[in-house]
Design a protein around this motif. Structure first.
Motif, PDB file in Angstrom:
ATOM      1  N   ARG A 173       5.665  17.546   3.459  1.00  8.17           N
ATOM      2  CA  ARG A 173       6.981  17.359   2.785  1.00  8.17           C
ATOM      3  C   ARG A 173       7.735  16.086   3.098  1.00  8.17           C
ATOM      4  N   GLY A 174       7.757  15.826   4.457  1.00  7.05           N
ATOM      5  CA  GLY A 174       8.356  14.538   4.897  1.00  7.05           C
ATOM      6  C   GLY A 174       7.579  13.311   4.540  1.00  7.05           C
ATOM      7  N   VAL A 175       6.136  13.519   4.439  1.00  3.86           N
ATOM      8  CA  VAL A 175       5.387  12.081   4.180  1.00  3.86           C
ATOM      9  C   VAL A 175       5.635  11.889   2.597  1.00  3.86           C
ATOM     10  N   GLU A 176       5.758  12.939   1.796  1.00  5.65           N
ATOM     11  CA  GLU A 176       5.902  12.601   0.367  1.00  5.65           C
ATOM     12  C   GLU A 176       7.497  12.203   0.083  1.00  5.65           C
ATOM     13  N   GLN A 177       8.341  12.544   0.841  1.00  3.63           N
ATOM     14  CA  GLN A 177       9.701  12.246   0.538  1.00  3.63           C
ATOM     15  C   GLN A 177       9.885  10.663   1.036  1.00  3.63           C
ATOM     16  N   LEU A 178       8.933  10.462   2.278  1.00  7.38           N
ATOM     17  CA  LEU A 178       9.062   9.012   2.575  1.00  7.38           C
ATOM     18  C   LEU A 178       8.530   8.157   1.654  1.00  7.38           C
ATOM     19  N   LEU A 179       7.228   8.472   1.195  1.00 12.44           N
ATOM     20  CA  LEU A 179       6.704   7.606   0.252  1.00 12.44           C
ATOM     21  C   LEU A 179       7.461   7.504  -1.005  1.00 12.44           C
ATOM     22  N   ALA A 180       7.898   8.484  -1.570  1.00 15.77           N
ATOM     23  CA  ALA A 180       8.783   8.384  -2.855  1.00 15.77           C
ATOM     24  C   ALA A 180      10.042   7.498  -2.470  1.00 15.77           C
ATOM     25  N   ALA A 181      10.563   7.413  -1.217  1.00 15.14           N
ATOM     26  CA  ALA A 181      11.783   6.606  -1.063  1.00 15.14           C
ATOM     27  C   ALA A 181      11.390   5.245  -0.906  1.00 15.14           C
ATOM     28  N   LEU A 182      10.397   4.748  -0.233  1.00 13.45           N
ATOM     29  CA  LEU A 182       9.623   3.519  -0.515  1.00 13.45           C
ATOM     30  C   LEU A 182       9.391   3.034  -1.612  1.00 13.45           C
ATOM     31  N   GLU A 183       8.877   3.649  -2.345  1.00  7.78           N
ATOM     32  CA  GLU A 183       8.375   3.312  -3.775  1.00  7.78           C
ATOM     33  C   GLU A 183       9.736   2.991  -4.635  1.00  7.78           C
ATOM     34  N   ARG A 184      10.506   3.980  -4.399  1.00 11.13           N
ATOM     35  CA  ARG A 184      11.901   3.584  -5.178  1.00 11.13           C
ATOM     36  C   ARG A 184      12.553   2.241  -4.701  1.00 11.13           C
ATOM     37  N   LEU A 185      12.496   2.079  -3.230  1.00 19.24           N
ATOM     38  CA  LEU A 185      13.103   0.742  -2.785  1.00 19.24           C
ATOM     39  C   LEU A 185      12.228  -0.380  -3.332  1.00 19.24           C
ATOM     40  N   ARG A 186      10.762  -0.318  -3.349  1.00 17.95           N
ATOM     41  CA  ARG A 186      10.050  -1.407  -3.984  1.00 17.95           C
ATOM     42  C   ARG A 186      10.584  -1.693  -5.584  1.00 17.95           C
ATOM     43  N   ARG A 187      10.591  -0.475  -6.443  1.00 19.55           N
ATOM     44  CA  ARG A 187      10.698  -0.614  -7.696  1.00 19.55           C
ATOM     45  C   ARG A 187      12.294  -0.960  -8.021  1.00 19.55           C
ATOM     46  N   GLU A 188      13.117  -0.527  -7.333  1.00 17.43           N
ATOM     47  CA  GLU A 188      14.651  -0.818  -7.691  1.00 17.43           C
ATOM     48  C   GLU A 188      15.151  -1.864  -7.069  1.00 17.43           C
ATOM     49  N   HIS A 189      14.606  -2.206  -5.912  1.00 23.16           N
ATOM     50  CA  HIS A 189      15.384  -3.319  -4.925  1.00 23.16           C
ATOM     51  C   HIS A 189      14.191  -4.441  -4.379  1.00 23.16           C
ATOM     52  N   GLY A 190      13.099  -4.248  -4.924  1.00 23.20           N
ATOM     53  CA  GLY A 190      11.832  -5.318  -4.746  1.00 23.20           C
ATOM     54  C   GLY A 190      11.583  -5.406  -3.252  1.00 23.20           C
ATOM     55  N   VAL A 191      11.770  -4.500  -2.551  1.00 18.37           N
ATOM     56  CA  VAL A 191      11.724  -4.429  -0.820  1.00 18.37           C
ATOM     57  C   VAL A 191      10.274  -4.379  -0.819  1.00 18.37           C
ATOM     58  N   THR A 192       9.847  -5.218   0.261  1.00 12.44           N
ATOM     59  CA  THR A 192       8.443  -5.657   0.571  1.00 12.44           C
ATOM     60  C   THR A 192       8.205  -4.503   1.897  1.00 12.44           C
ATOM     61  N   VAL A 193       7.289  -3.776   1.785  1.00 11.56           N
ATOM     62  CA  VAL A 193       6.600  -2.811   2.613  1.00 11.56           C
ATOM     63  C   VAL A 193       5.491  -2.877   3.532  1.00 11.56           C
ATOM     64  N   ILE A 194       5.687  -3.149   4.790  1.00 11.73           N
ATOM     65  CA  ILE A 194       4.289  -3.260   5.677  1.00 11.73           C
ATOM     66  C   ILE A 194       4.260  -2.095   6.334  1.00 11.73           C
ATOM     67  N   LEU A 195       3.454  -0.937   6.394  1.00  8.36           N
ATOM     68  CA  LEU A 195       3.301   0.169   6.795  1.00  8.36           C
ATOM     69  C   LEU A 195       2.047   0.366   7.682  1.00  8.36           C
ATOM     70  N   ILE A 196       2.079   0.482   9.081  1.00  4.84           N
ATOM     71  CA  ILE A 196       0.963   0.715  10.016  1.00  4.84           C
ATOM     72  C   ILE A 196       0.634   2.075  10.151  1.00  4.84           C
ATOM     73  N   GLU A 197      -0.422   2.566   9.943  1.00  6.12           N
ATOM     74  CA  GLU A 197      -1.014   3.822   9.922  1.00  6.12           C
ATOM     75  C   GLU A 197      -2.349   4.009  10.132  1.00  6.12           C
ATOM     76  N   HIS A 198      -2.852   5.083  10.834  1.00  4.54           N
ATOM     77  CA  HIS A 198      -3.995   5.702  10.802  1.00  4.54           C
ATOM     78  C   HIS A 198      -4.314   6.890   9.969  1.00  4.54           C
ATOM     79  N   ARG A 199      -3.462   7.410   9.548  1.00  3.91           N
ATOM     80  CA  ARG A 199      -3.392   8.515   8.506  1.00  3.91           C
ATOM     81  C   ARG A 199      -3.616   8.053   7.069  1.00  3.91           C
ATOM     82  N   LEU A 200      -4.756   7.296   6.920  1.00  7.63           N
ATOM     83  CA  LEU A 200      -4.914   6.587   5.510  1.00  7.63           C
ATOM     84  C   LEU A 200      -4.787   7.801   4.434  1.00  7.63           C
ATOM     85  N   ALA A 201      -5.271   8.786   4.451  1.00  4.66           N
ATOM     86  CA  ALA A 201      -4.961   9.782   3.190  1.00  4.66           C
ATOM     87  C   ALA A 201      -3.852   9.700   2.949  1.00  4.66           C
TER      88      ALA A 201
END
Length: 490
Positions: A173-201
Motif C-alpha cells: 500500500r505504501g509503494v502504491e501511494q508513493l508511486l501515485a505521489a511521484l506520478e502526480r508531481l511529474r504530471r502537475e509540476h514537471g518534477v524529474t524523478v530519479i529512483l534507485i531500486e532493486h525491487r524492479l517489479a
C-alpha cells in the motif's frame, strides 16, 4: 535538467564511479538499478551535491542540476533544486514529531505559516500518513520513518527528486501511494524523478526510462520494456525479473507444520509492549518452534519489528511473558537470538569487516567457521575493508554474518532486502535454508512476498499489534514459478 559528464568518484583507493555520463530531461522518471556496491548510492550523493561538499570523496567530471554546478553551488541552493531520500531514513530525521520534521525545510526557507501547513498537509497525504502527524519519530516503524523522510523532501517541492531504495521498508500500500505521489508531481509540476531500486517489479510500470549500472559504470540505458525484458542481462547483473502478480498478498492456508511434540523454542504469551505512551503490541501470543522458518508479515506499523526487539530483549514487555525453552534460559541473549536490524549501521561497531564478524565469537568464546560465513555473504574479498566504506547492502551482509557467527538458536532477519540485489539475496537465503535444514530456527520479517513464498514454511500475519492469521505457506503461491526459479539460479 540533469547533466552528468565524465563523472568519476573515488573513496581513497576505492573507485565507486568511473566515467559516467548521463542526461535526464524535465519530467522524466528514471529507474536506476544494478548489483549491490555498483555505485548507485554514490551517484545519488553526487546529484545532490553531498559529494564532494559534505561526503569526503574525490570527484572528477561535472554534475549540473537545473543550471547549478553541484561542486560550486551552495548546499542550501541545491536543496531547493534537488531533494534526496537516503536508504536509511533514520539518518535524515532529527526532529521530535512527524509534523515538525515535514515542516522543517519549508519553515527554514522563510515560507509563511499558512504555506508551511499547506505543504505539510499535502506531503503527509501524498505518502498516506496524515494520521501520524503528531507521533514521535522514535516511536515509528522503519516503514513509517521511510514515509516521513519522503514527505519531508516532498514538502520542499524540488525540481529533481532522488530516492535511494525508497520501497525497501514499505508495504505494498505504501509503494502504491508513493508511486501515485511521484506520478502526480511529474504530471502537475514537471518534477524529474530519479529512483534507485532493486525491487524492479514495484516500480517498473511507473518508470519512463531504465538505467542499469555495474562496477561504477552505466551498462544499459533505454526504455523499460526493452531493458527489463532482457533476462540474460538482468541475470548477469543479479537482478530479479519483474514478473507479474507480485502484488498479490500471500496469506496462510491450513495449519503450520511443526515438529511433532516439540516444546516451543520461545513463546510470547499475552505480551504488550511499546515506546513511551504509544503501545505497539497488545496482548500478543506467538510460539516459535525449533527448526521452523517463519515469515512475519503485515503492514507498516503492525508491530513486526517490535516483536523482534522483544525477543532480542531490546524492548521489555509491559505485560505478559517471554518464555524460552528451559535448555536456553541460561544462555546469554546474544547466543539465544541473532538479530539483523533494518538499519545495519545500528549494529556495526568495528572498523573492519573481519573484526566485526569475529567480534562476537571472541567475546563469547564461540568457535565459528568465519571462512564459510564470508563466502556465504560474499564478503571474502571485502574482509579487510572498512565497514564505513561499504555499500548499504554490503553493510547488511556484514551485520548478518556477525549475527550468524554466534550460532544463535533463533535468527531474526528484519527486512533483509535493503540494498540487496537478487543474486546476493538468494545466495544468502539459500545458505540460511541449509542452516534451517540442520535445525536453525529463522524468523523473517519482510514485505517481499516472493521471498516468503520461496523460503518460508509458515506465515504469521500481524495487524494493530496482534496476530490475525497463522498457518502454512500456500502450495501454489502466485508469485514464484519454475521459470523464475530457473532464472534466479542462472
Amino acid at each position: 535538467m540533469v547533466e552528468i559528464e565524465s563523472l568519476s568518484v573515488s573513496y581513497n583507493s576505492h573507485v565507486a564511479l568511473s566515467d559516467v555520463s548521463l542526461r535526464v530531461g524535465p519530467g522524466e522518471f528514471v529507474l536506476v538499478s544494478g548489483p549491490s556496491g555498483c555505485g548507485k548510492s554514490t551517484l545519488a550523493l553526487a546529484l545532490a551535491g553531498l559529494i564532494p561538499q559534505a561526503v569526503p570523496a574525490q570527484l572528477y567530471g561535472r554534475v549540473v542540476v537545473d543550471g547549478l554546478d553541484t561542486q560550486g553551488a551552495p548546499v542550501h541552493a541545491l536543496a531547493r533544486k534537488v531533494g534526496i531520500v537516503f536508504q536509511n531514513p533514520a539518518t535524515q530525521l532529527f526532529n521530535v514529531t512527524v509534523e515538525e520534521e515535514v515542516g522543517f525545510a519549508p519553515r527554514n526557507i522563510g515560507l509563511s505559516a499558512a504555506e508551511v501547513k499547506a505543504r505539510v498537509d499535502e506531503a503527509l497525504e501524498a505518502v498516506g500518513i496524515p494520521h501520524l502527524r503528531g507521533r514521535k519519530l522514535r516511536a515509528l516503524s522503519g516503514g513509517e520513518q521511510q514515509r516521513v523522510a519522503i514527505a519531508s523532501v516532498l514538502s520542499l517541492r524540488p525540481r529533481v527528486l532522488v530516492l535511494d531504495e525508497p520501497t525497501a521498508h514499505l508495504d505494498w500500500r505504501g509503494v502504491e501511494q508513493l508511486l501515485a505521489a511521484l506520478e502526480r508531481l511529474r504530471r502537475e509540476h514537471g518534477v524529474t524523478v530519479i529512483l534507485i531500486e532493486h525491487r524492479l517489479a514495484a516500480v517498473a510500470q511507473a518508470a519512463t526510462r531504465v538505467v542499469l549500472m555495474d562496477r561504477g559504470r552505466i551498462v544499459a540505458d533505454g526504455a523499460p520494456g526493452a531493458i527489463l525484458s532482457d533476462r540474460s542481462l538482468l541475470a548477469m547483473l543479479g537482478l530479479r525479473y519483474p514478473w507479474c502478480d507480485v502484488g498479490r498478498r500471500v496469506d496462510p492456508v491450513g495449519p503450520a507444520p511443526r515438529p511433532h511434540g516439540d516444546e516451543p523454542l520461545v513463546a510470547l504469551r499475552g505480551v504488550s509492549a511499546g515506546y513511551g505512551k504509544h503501545r505497539v503490541l497488545d496482548g500478543l501470543d506467538l510460539a516459535l518452534y525449533p527448526g521452523q522458518f517463519v515469515a512475519l508479515v503485515g503492514e507498516n506499523g503492525a508491530g513486526k519489528s517490535t516483536v523482534a526487539r522483544v525477543l532480542a530483549d531490546i524492548v521489555q514487555a509491559e505485560r505478559g511473558k517471554v518464555e524460552w525453552h528451559p535448555s536456553l534460559r541460561r544462555l546469554p541473549v546474544g547466543r539465544r537470538v541473532g538479530l539483523l536490524f533494518q538499519n545495519p549501521l545500528n549494529q556495526l561497531v568495528c572498523d573492519y569487516v573481519e573484526e566485526e564478524v569475529a567480534y562476537g565469537p571472541a567475546n563469547y568464546g564461540v568457535d565459528a567457521d568465519l571462512t564459510s560465513l564470508f563466502a556465504a555473504a560474499d564478503l571474502t574479498e571485502l574482509r579487510r575493508s572498512r565497514t564505513q566504506n561499504l555499500s548499504a547492502g554490503q553493510q547488511q551482509r556484514t551485520a548478518l554474518a556477525a549475527a550468524l557467527a554466534l550460532r544463535p538458536r533463533l535468527l531474526i532477519l528484519d527486512e533483509p532486502t535493503m540494498g540487496q540485489d537478487w543474486a546476493h539475496l538468494s545466495r544468502l537465503m539459500d545458505y540460511l535454508t541449509q542452516l534451517n535444514d540442520n535445525g536453525q530456527a529463522i524468523l523473517l520479517i519482510t514485505h517481499d512476498d516472493r521471498l516468503v513464498c520461496r523460503y518460508a514454511r509458515r506465515i504469521v500475519r500481524m495487524a494493530a499489534g496482534r496476530i490475525v492469521a497463522d498457518g502454512a505457506v500456500p502450495a501454489t503461491a502466485p508469485v514464484v514459478g519454475p521459470m523464475e526459479m530457473a532464472y534466479v539460479r542462472m
